[in-house]
Design a protein around this motif. Sequence first.
Motif, PDB file in Angstrom:
ATOM      1  N   GLU A  72      93.258  -3.330   4.170  1.00 31.61           N
ATOM      2  CA  GLU A  72      91.861  -3.385   4.850  1.00 31.61           C
ATOM      3  C   GLU A  72      90.781  -4.411   4.091  1.00 31.61           C
ATOM      4  O   GLU A  72      89.906  -4.909   4.867  1.00 31.61           O
ATOM      5  CB  GLU A  72      91.465  -2.301   5.396  1.00 31.61           C
ATOM      6  CG  GLU A  72      90.778  -1.233   4.325  1.00 31.61           C
ATOM      7  CD  GLU A  72      91.959  -0.453   3.542  1.00 31.61           C
ATOM      8  OE1 GLU A  72      91.318   0.217   2.764  1.00 31.61           O
ATOM      9  OE2 GLU A  72      93.139  -0.672   3.949  1.00 31.61           O
ATOM     10  N   LEU A  73      91.322  -4.383   2.761  1.00 28.76           N
ATOM     11  CA  LEU A  73      89.846  -4.930   2.063  1.00 28.76           C
ATOM     12  C   LEU A  73      90.109  -6.285   1.986  1.00 28.76           C
ATOM     13  O   LEU A  73      89.142  -7.357   1.521  1.00 28.76           O
ATOM     14  CB  LEU A  73      89.764  -4.399   0.525  1.00 28.76           C
ATOM     15  CG  LEU A  73      89.486  -2.902   0.338  1.00 28.76           C
ATOM     16  CD1 LEU A  73      89.329  -2.455  -0.946  1.00 28.76           C
ATOM     17  CD2 LEU A  73      87.982  -2.570   0.882  1.00 28.76           C
ATOM     18  N   ALA A  74      91.387  -6.840   2.223  1.00 28.34           N
ATOM     19  CA  ALA A  74      91.556  -8.416   2.165  1.00 28.34           C
ATOM     20  C   ALA A  74      90.519  -9.318   3.041  1.00 28.34           C
ATOM     21  O   ALA A  74      89.957 -10.134   2.584  1.00 28.34           O
ATOM     22  CB  ALA A  74      92.956  -8.741   2.755  1.00 28.34           C
ATOM     23  N   ALA A  75      90.284  -8.888   4.198  1.00 36.05           N
ATOM     24  CA  ALA A  75      89.108  -9.496   5.180  1.00 36.05           C
ATOM     25  C   ALA A  75      87.800  -9.513   4.437  1.00 36.05           C
ATOM     26  O   ALA A  75      87.109 -10.576   4.482  1.00 36.05           O
ATOM     27  CB  ALA A  75      89.017  -9.077   6.458  1.00 36.05           C
ATOM     28  N   ASP A  76      87.615  -8.354   3.627  1.00 34.12           N
ATOM     29  CA  ASP A  76      86.089  -8.327   2.918  1.00 34.12           C
ATOM     30  C   ASP A  76      86.217  -9.328   1.947  1.00 34.12           C
ATOM     31  O   ASP A  76      84.877  -9.669   1.624  1.00 34.12           O
ATOM     32  CB  ASP A  76      85.969  -6.925   2.411  1.00 34.12           C
ATOM     33  CG  ASP A  76      85.820  -5.864   3.574  1.00 34.12           C
ATOM     34  OD1 ASP A  76      85.342  -6.267   4.691  1.00 34.12           O
ATOM     35  OD2 ASP A  76      86.154  -4.714   3.132  1.00 34.12           O
ATOM     36  N   PHE A  77      87.091  -9.691   1.001  1.00 31.77           N
ATOM     37  CA  PHE A  77      87.256 -10.587   0.000  1.00 31.77           C
ATOM     38  C   PHE A  77      86.945 -11.931   0.508  1.00 31.77           C
ATOM     39  O   PHE A  77      86.257 -12.867  -0.137  1.00 31.77           O
ATOM     40  CB  PHE A  77      88.324 -10.518  -0.971  1.00 31.77           C
ATOM     41  CG  PHE A  77      88.281  -9.418  -1.737  1.00 31.77           C
ATOM     42  CD1 PHE A  77      87.343  -9.231  -2.857  1.00 31.77           C
ATOM     43  CD2 PHE A  77      89.152  -8.206  -1.477  1.00 31.77           C
ATOM     44  CE1 PHE A  77      87.374  -8.368  -3.704  1.00 31.77           C
ATOM     45  CE2 PHE A  77      88.855  -7.037  -2.384  1.00 31.77           C
ATOM     46  CZ  PHE A  77      88.122  -7.176  -3.399  1.00 31.77           C
ATOM     47  N   GLU A  78      87.659 -12.391   1.774  1.00 28.82           N
ATOM     48  CA  GLU A  78      87.361 -13.673   2.297  1.00 28.82           C
ATOM     49  C   GLU A  78      85.856 -14.060   2.744  1.00 28.82           C
ATOM     50  O   GLU A  78      85.369 -13.434   3.345  1.00 28.82           O
ATOM     51  CB  GLU A  78      88.052 -13.927   3.525  1.00 28.82           C
ATOM     52  CG  GLU A  78      89.630 -13.704   3.423  1.00 28.82           C
ATOM     53  CD  GLU A  78      90.334 -14.741   2.737  1.00 28.82           C
ATOM     54  OE1 GLU A  78      89.610 -15.844   2.724  1.00 28.82           O
ATOM     55  OE2 GLU A  78      91.530 -14.561   2.453  1.00 28.82           O
TER      56      GLU A  78
END
Length: 472
Positions: A72-78
């Motif tokens: 779920e954190l992948a989108a936060d790094f983008e």
Amino acid sequence: MTGQQSPEGTGEPSHDNRRQVMYWRLLARLFDHEEQASLESASLAVVEDIGLPAKLLDPQASVDSVVQRHPELAADFEGLMVPAADEEGEDAGPRDRAAEVRRAALVSKVLLNVFHTPPGTVTAGQLSRWQSDAGWLERALGCKPGELRGGRAGGTGAAPTGTGGGGRAPDLSRLIPGIGPELGSIEAGLVKRMRLREVLADPQLAAQLTPSMSLIEQLLRDKDNLSGVALANAKALIRRFVDEVAEVLRTQVEKSTVGALDRSVPPKRVFRNLDLDRTIWKNLTNWSPEEERLYVDRLFYRHTARRTTPQRLIVVVDQSGSMVDSMVNCTILASIFAGLPKVDVHLIAYDTQALDLTPWVHDPFETLLRTNLGGGTDGTVAMALAQPKIAEPRNTVVVWISDFYEWQTEPLFESMAAIHRSGAKFIPVGSVTSSGRASVNPWFRERFKDQGTPVLSGHIRKLVHELKTFLT
């Protein structure tokens, strides 16, 4: 850290304090290890309180490993560091401030993983993890992985905004042009400290390497010790770098036209050579006012033939350890000029021995593979190869690239002065680099200046200009 209360009066640290904890931890890990222990424990409390995994604080964990466990954190790094359109104006509310704390934790993770590199020898696994983390930093800045390390700024499309007094996460988008070279420098440093042969033997790892001058230097120095897959991957990296540099240099050279118009050759009387303006001007006396008509009794044509005498360009390059950058750039530059019509290019490389690379001058890749970087410097051996090539001095230019720290100074300078007196154009160059920095032996510098052939500064654009002036 706990002096400021939250707006709700709960006695818990405010979001501003939590954000400060994360950024102080970032600075402490980079610069102040004395405060690190207390800030680590405070950061752990903040991370757990806002619902982020404690793994985020593990310096050994890559961003990839964190995202694999918590997708779920992948989108936060983008686009993490790309300023949002609504970041200007009013101060952020409590929810926005909570989001800034979360953002600070993620930003800190990416920056620490990329800019806080391990000391000592670097393993292939560490290099791979760093490259992955650098890719996440590029994503956070709104770029594609590898885009900044390739020297191109990313197109975030968002206008940079200041951080102001609200304490938001640092807006690094305005620094993108400077971050690219810095990432390349860090990667080059890691490559320099690692077991390069181990990486080259792994096609997947080798494909992730970003070609740079420092990497090419290592490959050229170690090429005789490579074989099989490692050698093939090394050659592929050298080829990529050569092609990239050649593309840049070719744009500086491509407008060169060689040879002056030869007016002794009558112009071809064809329509495409018709000089309409001159024809009208020369026939104005035939203008008939009554008929409002111009009678043409003679046509004029443009001269297009050029002198066919080829210009001879002799490039002599010091390939000792301090001149690697020049060797690579000049080899590529010589190949580009060799592709121009009526230019006869010769290339000589030397240290304590000289090597005539002229047969391969059209292919800089093959030329570089035949060089042997390092060793001492003895320009007299190169001069012994260069002098017989000067058949028509008035039609010859000799470019000598070196730092001129020679052990036979007097004999070498006298032979260079003899080339200058013969009528050939002699161009001494301190080095040929993209930065222009050059260190030149003061003894040679003064004598070249007195002779009327001052040493060119090291920027490659100046050499291109000099050569174009002579060859056009």
